[in-house]
Scaffold this motif. Sequence first.
Motif, short mmCIF file in Angstrom:
data_model
loop_
_atom_site.label_atom_id
_atom_site.label_comp_id
_atom_site.label_asym_id
_atom_site.label_seq_id
_atom_site.Cartn_x
_atom_site.Cartn_y
_atom_site.Cartn_z
N ALA A 223 0.86 -1.19 0.00
CA ALA A 223 0.00 0.00 0.00
C ALA A 223 0.90 1.24 0.00
CB ALA A 223 -0.93 -0.01 1.22
N PRO A 224 1.61 1.48 -1.09
CA PRO A 224 2.64 2.53 -1.10
C PRO A 224 2.11 3.95 -0.99
CG PRO A 224 2.35 1.59 -3.30
CD PRO A 224 1.56 0.74 -2.36
N THR A 225 0.83 4.17 -1.24
CA THR A 225 0.30 5.54 -1.19
C THR A 225 -0.15 5.95 0.21
OG1 THR A 225 -1.98 4.86 -1.70
CG2 THR A 225 -0.51 5.33 -3.57
N LEU A 226 -0.18 5.01 1.15
CA LEU A 226 -0.60 5.33 2.51
C LEU A 226 0.56 5.98 3.28
CD1 LEU A 226 -2.77 2.20 3.43
CD2 LEU A 226 -3.46 4.35 2.35
N LEU A 227 0.26 6.49 4.46
CA LEU A 227 1.25 7.17 5.29
C LEU A 227 1.71 6.23 6.41
CD1 LEU A 227 -0.52 10.65 5.57
CD2 LEU A 227 1.18 9.89 3.88
N TYR A 228 3.03 6.21 6.67
CA TYR A 228 3.59 5.23 7.58
C TYR A 228 4.35 5.88 8.73
CZ TYR A 228 2.48 1.64 4.18
OH TYR A 228 1.81 0.78 3.34
N PRO A 229 4.22 5.33 9.94
CA PRO A 229 5.03 5.79 11.07
C PRO A 229 6.45 5.25 10.96
CG PRO A 229 3.64 3.98 11.75
CD PRO A 229 3.27 4.27 10.32
N GLU A 230 7.30 5.71 11.84
CA GLU A 230 8.68 5.22 11.88
C GLU A 230 8.75 3.81 12.43
OE1 GLU A 230 12.83 6.07 14.36
OE2 GLU A 230 11.25 7.59 14.30
N PHE A 231 7.94 3.52 13.47
CA PHE A 231 8.02 2.23 14.15
C PHE A 231 7.14 1.19 13.48
CE2 PHE A 231 9.63 4.98 17.47
CZ PHE A 231 10.61 4.20 18.08
N GLU A 232 7.70 -0.01 13.32
CA GLU A 232 6.96 -1.13 12.78
C GLU A 232 6.25 -1.88 13.91
OE1 GLU A 232 10.75 -2.98 14.20
OE2 GLU A 232 10.16 -1.08 13.26
N LEU A 233 5.30 -2.75 13.53
CA LEU A 233 4.56 -3.55 14.50
C LEU A 233 4.96 -5.02 14.49
CD1 LEU A 233 0.98 -2.06 14.03
CD2 LEU A 233 2.35 -1.96 16.11
N GLY A 234 5.87 -5.37 13.62
CA GLY A 234 6.29 -6.76 13.52
C GLY A 234 7.09 -6.95 12.26
N GLN A 235 7.49 -8.20 12.03
CA GLN A 235 8.17 -8.55 10.79
C GLN A 235 7.49 -9.76 10.16
OE1 GLN A 235 12.38 -9.05 11.58
NE2 GLN A 235 12.78 -6.93 10.96
N GLN A 236 7.56 -9.80 8.85
CA GLN A 236 6.90 -10.85 8.10
C GLN A 236 7.92 -11.57 7.21
OE1 GLN A 236 3.10 -10.16 5.86
NE2 GLN A 236 4.44 -10.28 4.09
N ALA A 237 8.09 -12.86 7.46
CA ALA A 237 8.88 -13.70 6.55
C ALA A 237 7.89 -14.47 5.69
CB ALA A 237 9.76 -14.66 7.34
N THR A 238 8.03 -14.34 4.38
CA THR A 238 7.15 -15.03 3.45
C THR A 238 7.89 -16.22 2.86
OG1 THR A 238 6.01 -12.97 2.92
CG2 THR A 238 5.73 -14.79 1.38
N CYS A 239 7.31 -17.42 3.02
CA CYS A 239 8.04 -18.64 2.70
C CYS A 239 7.21 -19.59 1.84
CB CYS A 239 8.45 -19.37 3.99
SG CYS A 239 9.37 -18.33 5.15
N PHE A 240 7.93 -20.47 1.14
CA PHE A 240 7.29 -21.52 0.34
C PHE A 240 7.16 -22.78 1.19
CE2 PHE A 240 9.14 -18.69 -2.76
CZ PHE A 240 8.18 -18.64 -3.76
N TYR A 241 6.02 -23.46 1.06
CA TYR A 241 5.76 -24.69 1.80
C TYR A 241 5.40 -25.81 0.83
CZ TYR A 241 6.02 -22.05 6.09
OH TYR A 241 6.48 -21.28 7.12
#
Length: 259
Positions: free
Chosen positions: A98-116
């Motif tokens: 969602a590149p058009t939205l506005l983002y804070p400095e702090f993240e809420l987590g991390q996401q690893a996307t994997c193949f299963y």
Amino acid sequence: MRKSLMLFVIPILICLSSFSDAKGEDSENITLKVATIDWCPAICVDSSKPGFIREIVQEVFKDSGITIVYRFMPWVRAVREVERGLFDALLSPVKSEAPTLLYPEFELGQQATCFYVDKDDPWKYQDKNPSFQNRRVIIVKGNSLLHLDQYISEHPEIFIYLTFSNFIERAINMLNFDRVNTFVYTKTETEFQLKNMGMSEDFKNAGCVSTVNLYMAFANTYTKRSNSLIELFDRKMAVIRKTNRIESILAKYGLHDWR
């Protein structure tokens, strides 16, 4: 101590005042409308165990005079409706989704996307030299796999799109009926759901695409209001980050701090 507390409270009140002016509401009666998805253990519908991202957001806005109202919906619709300004915020995208939205400095987590794949399948994903020969891969509609996005769009014969709703269950059914042999999804959520289904030993991680930050993104249709919320969000997160509160929230879900 009293002086430092006052220095912290005053900027928050300024943020709330700015947000209230933009909304035309009293600061004690502000509603923050959030579009999101059912994505346990990060974001869950069950209010008794709402997911670690929802709990962190709750901690951020605690005692701020802001009431958060969540609306659960399909991911593509959630992104679109925040972009249109029908909701104040979105949980919980990576910036490329969602590149058009506005983002804070702090993240809420991390996401690893994997193949299963099936536990007996020898295929491995290699990020530097990916090969999808003899693969049929299920992917979430609306998800970004970053540097693989162009390859995916150019090879519709390999990739099949499903919506977020019951993604793991539907992907497993398709694997069991040999319609596909691979699915790609976020690591934390996949392993959480496989464990709950008693199927942790039936499938294995065949390699991950990337690890990226997850955010609370704010609508860009009301910039003044969103910027005030972002300022408040970052100010509170900076304080929370100096405590062990995030680690204690994550521990309830069997996870550890990503930092």
